[in-house]
Design a protein around this motif. Sequence first.
Motif, PDB file in Angstrom:
ATOM      1  N   GLU A   1     -63.890  38.535   4.798  1.00 38.50           N
ATOM      2  CA  GLU A   1     -64.445  37.264   5.284  1.00 38.50           C
ATOM      3  C   GLU A   1     -63.816  36.836   6.609  1.00 38.50           C
ATOM      4  OE1 GLU A   1     -60.748  35.933   3.064  1.00 38.50           O
ATOM      5  OE2 GLU A   1     -62.227  37.523   2.836  1.00 38.50           O
ATOM      6  N   LEU A   2     -62.671  37.433   6.967  1.00 42.46           N
ATOM      7  CA  LEU A   2     -62.023  37.139   8.247  1.00 42.46           C
ATOM      8  C   LEU A   2     -62.472  38.110   9.340  1.00 42.46           C
ATOM      9  CD1 LEU A   2     -58.366  36.466   7.060  1.00 42.46           C
ATOM     10  CD2 LEU A   2     -60.194  34.804   7.488  1.00 42.46           C
TER      11      LEU A   2
ATOM     12  N   HIS B   1     -57.606  32.071   9.043  1.00 40.06           N
ATOM     13  CA  HIS B   1     -58.679  31.197   8.533  1.00 40.06           C
ATOM     14  C   HIS B   1     -58.864  30.003   9.466  1.00 40.06           C
ATOM     15  CE1 HIS B   1     -60.198  32.615   4.661  1.00 40.06           C
ATOM     16  NE2 HIS B   1     -58.974  33.038   4.368  1.00 40.06           N
ATOM     17  N   ASP B   2     -57.758  29.397   9.879  1.00 37.93           N
ATOM     18  CA  ASP B   2     -57.830  28.219  10.760  1.00 37.93           C
ATOM     19  C   ASP B   2     -58.407  28.550  12.130  1.00 37.93           C
ATOM     20  OD1 ASP B   2     -56.708  26.721   8.727  1.00 37.93           O
ATOM     21  OD2 ASP B   2     -54.694  26.686   9.618  1.00 37.93           O
TER      22      ASP B   2
ATOM     23  N   TYR C   1     -55.366  43.474   6.627  1.00 36.36           N
ATOM     24  CA  TYR C   1     -54.455  42.519   5.991  1.00 36.36           C
ATOM     25  C   TYR C   1     -53.709  43.153   4.814  1.00 36.36           C
ATOM     26  CZ  TYR C   1     -56.838  39.398   9.095  1.00 36.36           C
ATOM     27  OH  TYR C   1     -57.362  38.823  10.233  1.00 36.36           O
TER      28      TYR C   1
ATOM     29  N   HIS D   1     -59.412  41.014   3.198  1.00 36.44           N
ATOM     30  CA  HIS D   1     -60.064  39.775   3.642  1.00 36.44           C
ATOM     31  C   HIS D   1     -61.245  40.053   4.565  1.00 36.44           C
ATOM     32  CE1 HIS D   1     -57.190  37.045   1.824  1.00 36.44           C
ATOM     33  NE2 HIS D   1     -56.261  37.903   2.165  1.00 36.44           N
TER      34      HIS D   1
ATOM     35  N   LEU E   1     -60.476  31.115  12.909  1.00 36.29           N
ATOM     36  CA  LEU E   1     -61.714  31.892  12.861  1.00 36.29           C
ATOM     37  C   LEU E   1     -62.898  31.199  13.533  1.00 36.29           C
ATOM     38  CD1 LEU E   1     -62.775  34.602  11.864  1.00 36.29           C
ATOM     39  CD2 LEU E   1     -63.428  33.472   9.738  1.00 36.29           C
ATOM     40  N   SER E   2     -63.118  29.936  13.263  1.00 37.38           N
ATOM     41  CA  SER E   2     -64.282  29.265  13.861  1.00 37.38           C
ATOM     42  C   SER E   2     -64.150  29.165  15.380  1.00 37.38           C
ATOM     43  CB  SER E   2     -64.519  27.894  13.231  1.00 37.38           C
ATOM     44  OG  SER E   2     -63.446  27.020  13.512  1.00 37.38           O
TER      45      SER E   2
ATOM     46  N   VAL F   1     -52.689  35.182   7.063  1.00 36.29           N
ATOM     47  CA  VAL F   1     -54.057  34.892   6.636  1.00 36.29           C
ATOM     48  C   VAL F   1     -54.442  33.410   6.753  1.00 36.29           C
ATOM     49  CG1 VAL F   1     -55.581  34.860   4.596  1.00 36.29           C
ATOM     50  CG2 VAL F   1     -54.401  36.971   5.278  1.00 36.29           C
ATOM     51  N   PRO F   2     -53.629  32.446   6.326  1.00 34.93           N
ATOM     52  CA  PRO F   2     -54.048  31.047   6.475  1.00 34.93           C
ATOM     53  C   PRO F   2     -54.291  30.648   7.936  1.00 34.93           C
ATOM     54  CG  PRO F   2     -52.200  31.198   4.957  1.00 34.93           C
ATOM     55  CD  PRO F   2     -52.353  32.556   5.583  1.00 34.93           C
TER      56      PRO F   2
END
Length: 182
Positions: free
Chosen positions: A76-77, A28-29, A15, A74, A31-32, A24-25
């Motif tokens: 966490e991603l 995040h959406d 990133y 990032h 990822l799950s 990135v947003p």
Amino acid sequence: MTDTALIVIDMLNTYEHEDADALVPSVHDALSAVQELLKRARNASVPVIYVNDNFGQWRSHHGELLEAALAGRHPELVEPIAPDEDSLFVLKARHSVFYETPLNYLLRQLGVQHLVRCGQVTEQCILYSALDAHIRHFDVSITPQAVAHIDPELADAALRMMETNMSTTLVPLDDLTFDQNP
């Protein structure tokens, strides 16, 4: 033996590029949903194949790309969807997962005919890869919740194009199983 594979596109990302802040947003959406697809594929013993940009690092391998992504802006991603020891890996240099890669050969060796796709970027690599899969006569499914975009309008148009022009099946996450083709 299954005729399906999960293709994870460009999720190992530092990133650190010009479109990252817009991307990135959406990652995040998504990822799950990507995590859920990985879990389902692994539980069903479906091959999981990561196809990732090499970022111009021609001497790199998947472990180095993963390390760079985890050290990027990032982690966490990246950490929740990192390849496991059974995952397969293909490096690519351009937008399509097929362009000058061994992916087609690998899929044929595995007996794969149906590709479930997730990853990034919907209006770029996901779209171009769908076209290349279509012309190679693969069946393709995409869970819209599991793909990330830079531009939401272009992403919506890309999904419609894939569905209409490339015979891609759009499958909601709740409806996608790896037991049989949708």
